[in-house]
Design a protein around this motif. Structure first.
Motif, PDB file in Angstrom:
ATOM      1  N   ALA A 203       9.627 -27.835  37.452  1.00  0.00           N
ATOM      2  CA  ALA A 203       8.637 -28.355  36.498  1.00  0.00           C
ATOM      3  C   ALA A 203       9.238 -28.846  35.188  1.00  0.00           C
ATOM      4  CB  ALA A 203       7.597 -27.267  36.192  1.00  0.00           C
ATOM      5  N   PHE A 204      10.524 -28.636  34.971  1.00  0.00           N
ATOM      6  CA  PHE A 204      11.132 -29.022  33.693  1.00  0.00           C
ATOM      7  C   PHE A 204      11.687 -30.435  33.774  1.00  0.00           C
ATOM      8  CE2 PHE A 204      14.721 -29.096  30.638  1.00  0.00           C
ATOM      9  CZ  PHE A 204      14.004 -28.810  29.474  1.00  0.00           C
ATOM     10  N   ASP A 205      11.419 -31.215  32.731  1.00  0.00           N
ATOM     11  CA  ASP A 205      11.926 -32.581  32.630  1.00  0.00           C
ATOM     12  C   ASP A 205      12.995 -32.616  31.540  1.00  0.00           C
ATOM     13  OD1 ASP A 205      12.014 -35.375  31.401  1.00  0.00           O
ATOM     14  OD2 ASP A 205      10.779 -35.756  33.170  1.00  0.00           O
ATOM     15  N   ALA A 206      14.243 -32.813  31.945  1.00  0.00           N
ATOM     16  CA  ALA A 206      15.350 -32.752  30.990  1.00  0.00           C
ATOM     17  C   ALA A 206      15.298 -33.890  29.981  1.00  0.00           C
ATOM     18  CB  ALA A 206      16.684 -32.760  31.740  1.00  0.00           C
ATOM     19  N   ASP A 207      14.798 -35.070  30.380  1.00  0.00           N
ATOM     20  CA  ASP A 207      14.719 -36.193  29.447  1.00  0.00           C
ATOM     21  C   ASP A 207      13.768 -35.891  28.296  1.00  0.00           C
ATOM     22  OD1 ASP A 207      16.529 -37.697  30.845  1.00  0.00           O
ATOM     23  OD2 ASP A 207      15.047 -38.970  31.830  1.00  0.00           O
ATOM     24  N   MET A 208      12.602 -35.329  28.613  1.00  0.00           N
ATOM     25  CA  MET A 208      11.598 -35.024  27.590  1.00  0.00           C
ATOM     26  C   MET A 208      11.822 -33.655  26.952  1.00  0.00           C
ATOM     27  SD  MET A 208       9.450 -37.609  27.354  1.00  0.00           S
ATOM     28  CE  MET A 208       7.906 -36.949  26.732  1.00  0.00           C
ATOM     29  N   GLY A 209      12.528 -32.783  27.664  1.00  0.00           N
ATOM     30  CA  GLY A 209      12.716 -31.426  27.168  1.00  0.00           C
ATOM     31  C   GLY A 209      11.468 -30.581  27.279  1.00  0.00           C
ATOM     32  N   LEU A 210      10.557 -30.951  28.188  1.00  0.00           N
ATOM     33  CA  LEU A 210       9.259 -30.289  28.326  1.00  0.00           C
ATOM     34  C   LEU A 210       8.997 -29.886  29.774  1.00  0.00           C
ATOM     35  CD1 LEU A 210       7.124 -32.796  26.206  1.00  0.00           C
ATOM     36  CD2 LEU A 210       7.852 -30.513  25.468  1.00  0.00           C
ATOM     37  N   TYR A 211       8.043 -28.972  29.947  1.00  0.00           N
ATOM     38  CA  TYR A 211       7.591 -28.559  31.272  1.00  0.00           C
ATOM     39  C   TYR A 211       6.351 -29.355  31.662  1.00  0.00           C
ATOM     40  CZ  TYR A 211      10.748 -24.569  30.899  1.00  0.00           C
ATOM     41  OH  TYR A 211      11.872 -23.782  30.769  1.00  0.00           O
ATOM     42  N   ARG A 212       6.351 -29.861  32.890  1.00  0.00           N
ATOM     43  CA  ARG A 212       5.198 -30.615  33.380  1.00  0.00           C
ATOM     44  C   ARG A 212       4.072 -29.659  33.787  1.00  0.00           C
ATOM     45  NH1 ARG A 212       9.644 -33.462  35.521  1.00  0.00           N
ATOM     46  NH2 ARG A 212       9.651 -32.075  37.311  1.00  0.00           N
ATOM     47  N   GLY A 213       2.868 -30.222  33.911  1.00  0.00           N
ATOM     48  CA  GLY A 213       1.756 -29.450  34.444  1.00  0.00           C
ATOM     49  C   GLY A 213       0.489 -29.551  33.614  1.00  0.00           C
ATOM     50  N   GLU A 214      -0.579 -29.064  34.206  1.00  0.00           N
ATOM     51  CA  GLU A 214      -1.935 -29.173  33.684  1.00  0.00           C
ATOM     52  C   GLU A 214      -2.139 -28.323  32.431  1.00  0.00           C
ATOM     53  OE1 GLU A 214      -6.059 -29.411  36.176  1.00  0.00           O
ATOM     54  OE2 GLU A 214      -4.810 -27.666  36.537  1.00  0.00           O
ATOM     55  N   THR A 215      -3.098 -28.728  31.606  1.00  0.00           N
ATOM     56  CA  THR A 215      -3.495 -27.923  30.453  1.00  0.00           C
ATOM     57  C   THR A 215      -3.946 -26.540  30.911  1.00  0.00           C
ATOM     58  OG1 THR A 215      -5.642 -29.025  30.640  1.00  0.00           O
ATOM     59  CG2 THR A 215      -4.177 -29.780  28.889  1.00  0.00           C
ATOM     60  N   MET A 295      -1.572 -33.149  20.076  1.00  0.00           N
ATOM     61  CA  MET A 295      -2.282 -33.682  21.237  1.00  0.00           C
ATOM     62  C   MET A 295      -2.338 -32.648  22.353  1.00  0.00           C
ATOM     63  SD  MET A 295      -0.780 -37.588  21.382  1.00  0.00           S
ATOM     64  CE  MET A 295       0.902 -37.061  21.063  1.00  0.00           C
ATOM     65  N   SER A 296      -3.402 -32.712  23.134  1.00  0.00           N
ATOM     66  CA  SER A 296      -3.585 -31.776  24.236  1.00  0.00           C
ATOM     67  C   SER A 296      -2.599 -32.037  25.371  1.00  0.00           C
ATOM     68  CB  SER A 296      -5.018 -31.871  24.763  1.00  0.00           C
ATOM     69  OG  SER A 296      -5.256 -30.918  25.760  1.00  0.00           O
ATOM     70  N   TYR A 297      -2.386 -33.299  25.687  1.00  0.00           N
ATOM     71  CA  TYR A 297      -1.417 -33.653  26.729  1.00  0.00           C
ATOM     72  C   TYR A 297      -0.927 -35.076  26.509  1.00  0.00           C
ATOM     73  CZ  TYR A 297      -5.596 -35.734  28.950  1.00  0.00           C
ATOM     74  OH  TYR A 297      -6.740 -36.444  29.204  1.00  0.00           O
ATOM     75  N   ILE A 298       0.212 -35.378  27.132  1.00  0.00           N
ATOM     76  CA  ILE A 298       0.801 -36.711  27.088  1.00  0.00           C
ATOM     77  C   ILE A 298       1.224 -37.092  28.491  1.00  0.00           C
ATOM     78  CG2 ILE A 298       1.543 -36.536  24.683  1.00  0.00           C
ATOM     79  CD1 ILE A 298       4.334 -35.815  25.667  1.00  0.00           C
ATOM     80  N   ASP A 299       1.418 -38.379  28.703  1.00  0.00           N
ATOM     81  CA  ASP A 299       1.824 -38.887  30.013  1.00  0.00           C
ATOM     82  C   ASP A 299       3.274 -38.498  30.298  1.00  0.00           C
ATOM     83  OD1 ASP A 299       1.917 -40.234  32.406  1.00  0.00           O
ATOM     84  OD2 ASP A 299       1.319 -42.175  31.590  1.00  0.00           O
ATOM     85  N   GLY A 300       3.668 -38.662  31.541  1.00  0.00           N
ATOM     86  CA  GLY A 300       5.025 -38.308  31.942  1.00  0.00           C
ATOM     87  C   GLY A 300       6.103 -39.115  31.253  1.00  0.00           C
ATOM     88  N   ASP A 301       5.766 -40.321  30.764  1.00  0.00           N
ATOM     89  CA  ASP A 301       6.744 -41.115  30.019  1.00  0.00           C
ATOM     90  C   ASP A 301       6.597 -40.945  28.511  1.00  0.00           C
ATOM     91  OD1 ASP A 301       4.420 -42.498  29.482  1.00  0.00           O
ATOM     92  OD2 ASP A 301       5.085 -44.411  30.312  1.00  0.00           O
ATOM     93  N   GLY A 302       5.747 -40.000  28.089  1.00  0.00           N
ATOM     94  CA  GLY A 302       5.556 -39.728  26.673  1.00  0.00           C
ATOM     95  C   GLY A 302       4.403 -40.465  26.032  1.00  0.00           C
ATOM     96  N   THR A 303       3.664 -41.276  26.796  1.00  0.00           N
ATOM     97  CA  THR A 303       2.531 -42.009  26.234  1.00  0.00           C
ATOM     98  C   THR A 303       1.554 -41.046  25.566  1.00  0.00           C
ATOM     99  OG1 THR A 303       2.693 -43.733  27.918  1.00  0.00           O
ATOM    100  CG2 THR A 303       0.595 -43.532  26.764  1.00  0.00           C
ATOM    101  N   PRO A 304       1.227 -41.263  24.281  1.00  0.00           N
ATOM    102  CA  PRO A 304       0.317 -40.344  23.582  1.00  0.00           C
ATOM    103  C   PRO A 304      -1.129 -40.524  24.024  1.00  0.00           C
ATOM    104  CG  PRO A 304       0.914 -42.166  22.149  1.00  0.00           C
ATOM    105  CD  PRO A 304       1.735 -42.325  23.396  1.00  0.00           C
ATOM    106  N   TYR A 305      -1.855 -39.435  24.072  1.00  0.00           N
ATOM    107  CA  TYR A 305      -3.286 -39.439  24.402  1.00  0.00           C
ATOM    108  C   TYR A 305      -4.049 -38.880  23.209  1.00  0.00           C
ATOM    109  CZ  TYR A 305      -3.294 -40.854  29.306  1.00  0.00           C
ATOM    110  OH  TYR A 305      -3.210 -41.585  30.468  1.00  0.00           O
TER     111      TYR A 305
END
Length: 726
Positions: A203-215, A295-305
């Motif tokens: 679940a970890f994305d090294a490029d973003m430095g974040l863990y993927r997944g639902e709120t 923000m509550s969540y962002i897209d996998g490429d970092g797109t802000p919501y």
């Protein structure tokens, strides 16, 4: 800004009512009476409820406050059981468990519900039952031939559960309070290492430095995510959520502390470094400067919501991820209504009430905790009154309430709700208990007494009394008011111990009072349709329906009217659009579309491809996973795609294939390749929740009692250029 009258109403309660015996709200009234021997009777729209003497007792000037504390204890006793059941496990037959159930309508143990409830103080009231419930949510691996470990379970959920949802690490929020039992502490440390290692792998994305997944907890996708995720949750699996990343940060901090206790310096260093890097990544990617909010969540490429949630915001503050001015601003900018604070904002105009347009008491309790951290007396008082009002008018600590009315049901046709609302919901019960013990009397998890009482609550809690007290089985806390009340917040002045009684004399301090934000618009605009993108001799032409905001490769391009060009770069762009209303609030995004022609490679494994130019490439699979419905199950297909490109080190990319409705694309990963390099792709088996022994009891779908299932029908391998430097 708030008017003077509105500020006074919010500070003192509805119409200035002190809320001692009665709470009146929108034509309804609740009344609490008491007898000399400690019995209470609550009457209201629900009828009449008698509340027996309880082992813990609050003594204030408000029988309503004290009686609702007794009611919460009574409901906790009703939620304390010796067996649980759910239709999806063991065919609904009772399962022995001396633990807490989730509520009247949820007579089972769910990982996140239990964990947040324990963190909200249930560990103090029945530690053994809390441990039993947490142990019930741990599992080893079914197949002895697979890599073994002890893991926290992600419950059945979106697209077939983990790793679409990854908030199972909330388990450690509760577990951290119960480490005085050595056997349990050993299990916690083992599960912590194994679970974090697994999440890092999948679940970890090294490029973003974040863990993927639902709120976390906001798991009804149509309520909070774009409408187009109703039938396809790959976006959710690819995205990053504030709350879930903060939970991972807290888990990494706990892992570092426990590794230190175990004398493992290498793990201490690793976990400390991972936690620090994650904190920096959260602040870099989720903080939206133009809103002054996370923000509550962002897209996998970092797109802000342009969407926010109260639990994520509160956890960011209480965990220390949000610090200083950012913590103050984030809470101050989160909107509220007279009845309380919504769990998401802005709301969705096309969705019924549940997470949408709703108050959840347990989230209000975390917001109260956050308000204590930043010394915000207006917010402390507001969340406290919201928790009290809901319990009093409903006659129970309900799961949730509609935002504007704080009702347990509003009739609005297809938008009616809350769609589900359970009495004595465990984390709502915990919210009231925590609001009393920590929110008013200041009993911190470490045992220190740190009251932070808004002066506006003095008329309700103290009246003409000089002191108020909380009596618990092992101690009594007494708060003494000062004579003068010039200021905003009551805090400890002196603390004295008299046997088992702690006496705290309070003093008043002035703090920077930020008015509650009550002027925010309720709804976000509806999202536009997906744009189109084509290449011509001028570059990439994007066409959309009317005036929209254009985003490309995770970045905001700006407002456009109908069409525009994106300058031709090294890689074809991926674009989405939003609408903006007259208040400047953005909608959720349209689906994303990408320029260029992807390469499709099929026919068995391994598969080969030659990189045309040096760069980064996005890799995804076409697949079909019909092993369960979109909203539940444990059979998300999880694989590891291994790319051998020339003589470079193999690159490993986790691929998640949630339950689908026909063929669609999986999550993607990014690899790098040099021009002319031949890349050979192999697919290795991954891990999903059906691999855990616990799910041998799952009878509600595939991957349960009939054995593990981690599979999908796999079609073409799709390769396309990706943004960013190689």
């Amino acid at each position: 800004m708030l008017s003077v009258a509105m500020m006074a109403a919010l500070a003192a309660g509805v119409q200035g009512d002190t809320w001692r015996d009665d709470i009146a709200w929108r034509g309804a009234q609740a009344h609490m009476s008491t007898t000399s021997d400690g019995h209470f009777t609550l009457t209201g729209p629900f009828g009449k409820r008698d509340i027996a003497v309880q082992r813990m007792r609050a003594e204030t000037a408000s029988p309503m406050f004290d009686g609702l504390f007794a009611m919460a204890q009574d409901e906790l006793a009703q939620d304390s059981v010796t067996a649980i059941n759910d239709p999806a496990f063991d065919h609904g037959q009772p399962i022995p468990c001396t633990c807490f159930v989730t509520g009247v309508k949820w007579p089972y143990v769910w990982t996140r519900d239990l964990s947040y409830s324990i963190d909200l103080g249930l560990w103090k009231f029945d530690p053994q039952r809390a441990r039993n419930g947490l142990n019930f949510k741990l599992s080893d691996v079914r197949d002895p031939a697979r890599q073994q470990g002890l893991y926290v379970m992600q419950d059945t959920g979106s697209g077939g559960s983990w790793p679409i949802s990854t908030d199972r690490v909330a388990w450690f929020l509760g577990a951290q309070h119960l480490l005085d039992d050595k056997a349990f502490a050993d299990n916690v440390y083992r599960a912590l290492n194994d679970t974090l290692t697994q999440d890092r792998q999948y679940a970890f994305d090294a490029d973003m430095g974040l863990y993927r997944g639902e709120t976390s907890f906001l798991d009804w996708r149509e309520q909070t995510y774009p409408a187009w995720t109703a039938d396809n949750v790959v976006f959710i699996a690819q995205s990053f959520a504030l709350s879930t990343n903060v939970l991972h940060y807290q888990s990494l901090q706990l892992a570092s502390r426990l590794a230190k206790a175990h004398g493992d310096s290498a793990k201490v260093k690793r976990y400390e470094e991972q936690a620090a890097a994650l904190k920096a990544a959260i602040n870099a990617h989720f903080w939206r400067k133009d809103r002054g909010m996370y923000m509550s969540y962002i897209d996998g490429d970092g797109t802000p919501y342009d969407t926010y949630d109260l639990l994520g915001t509160a956890l960011a503050i209480t965990s220390g991820v949000a610090e200083g001015e950012a913590a103050h601003i984030a809470l101050a900018n989160y909107p509220t209504w007279p009845a309380g604070s919504p769990v998401i904002w802005p709301e969705r105009a096309d969705q019924p009430v549940y997470h949408n347009r709703a108050i959840w008491p347990f989230v209000s309790a975390y917001a109260l905790r956050a308000a204590r951290v930043v010394n915000d007396p207006a917010r402390i008082a507001h969340e406290l009154r919201s928790i009290m009002r809901g319990a009093a008018i409903a006659g129970s600590n309900m799961e949730n309430y509609e935002l504007a009315t704080q009702s347990t049901h509003v009739d609005e046709g297809k938008l009616s709700g809350p769609v589900v609302d359970s009495p004595r919901q465990l984390w709502s019960v915990a919210a009231y208990l925590d609001m009393v013990s920590e929110g008013v009397f200041g009993l911190a998890p470490d045992g220190w007494i740190e009251p932070k009482l808004p002066v506006s609550l003095v008329p309700m809690l103290f009246g003409e009394r000089d002191s108020i007290s909380l009596t618990m089985p092992d101690r009594t806390i007494t708060l003494r008011r000062p004579h003068a009340l010039q200021g905003d917040l009551l805090v400890a002045d002196t603390t004295k111990q008299h046997g088992t009684e702690t006496v705290v004399t309070l003093k008043v301090i002035d703090v920077s009072v930020i008015p509650l934000r009550t002027e925010a618009p309720l709804y976000a605009p509806a999202a536009p349709d997906a744009p189109s993108i084509e290449k011509d001799n001028r570059g990439w032409r994007v066409e959309a329906d009317g005036k929209v905001v254009l985003y490309a490769d995770g970045q905001r391009v700006g407002r456009i009217d109908g069409s525009t060009y994106i300058a031709q770069g090294a890689q074809p762009p991926c674009v989405s659009v939003t609408r903006v209303d007259e208040h400047g609030i953005e909608s959720l995004h349209s689906p994303t579309v990408c320029g260029g022609e992807p390469v499709a490679i099929g026919d068995g494994w391994p598969r080969s491809w030659t990189a045309p130019v040096s760069g980064r490439y996005r890799i995804t699979l076409r697949y079909e996973n019909n092993h369960g419905p979109i909203n539940t199950g444990v059979t998300a297909a999880v694989k590891m795609l291994v790319a051998h490109c020339g003589d470079t080190t193999p690159q490993r990319v986790p691929i998640v294939m949630p339950h689908s409705m026909g063929e669609q694309s999986s999550t993607y990963g990014v690899i790098t390749a040099n021009a002319g390099a031949v890349c050979r792709f192999e697919l290795e088996q991954g891990f999903n929740m059906s691999d855990l022994s616990h799910f041998a009891h799952y009878t509600g779908g595939k991957g349960g009692s009939e054995g593990p299932l981690n599979d999908a029908r796999i079609g073409d391998l799709i390769i396309m250029p990706a943004a960013g430097a190689p």
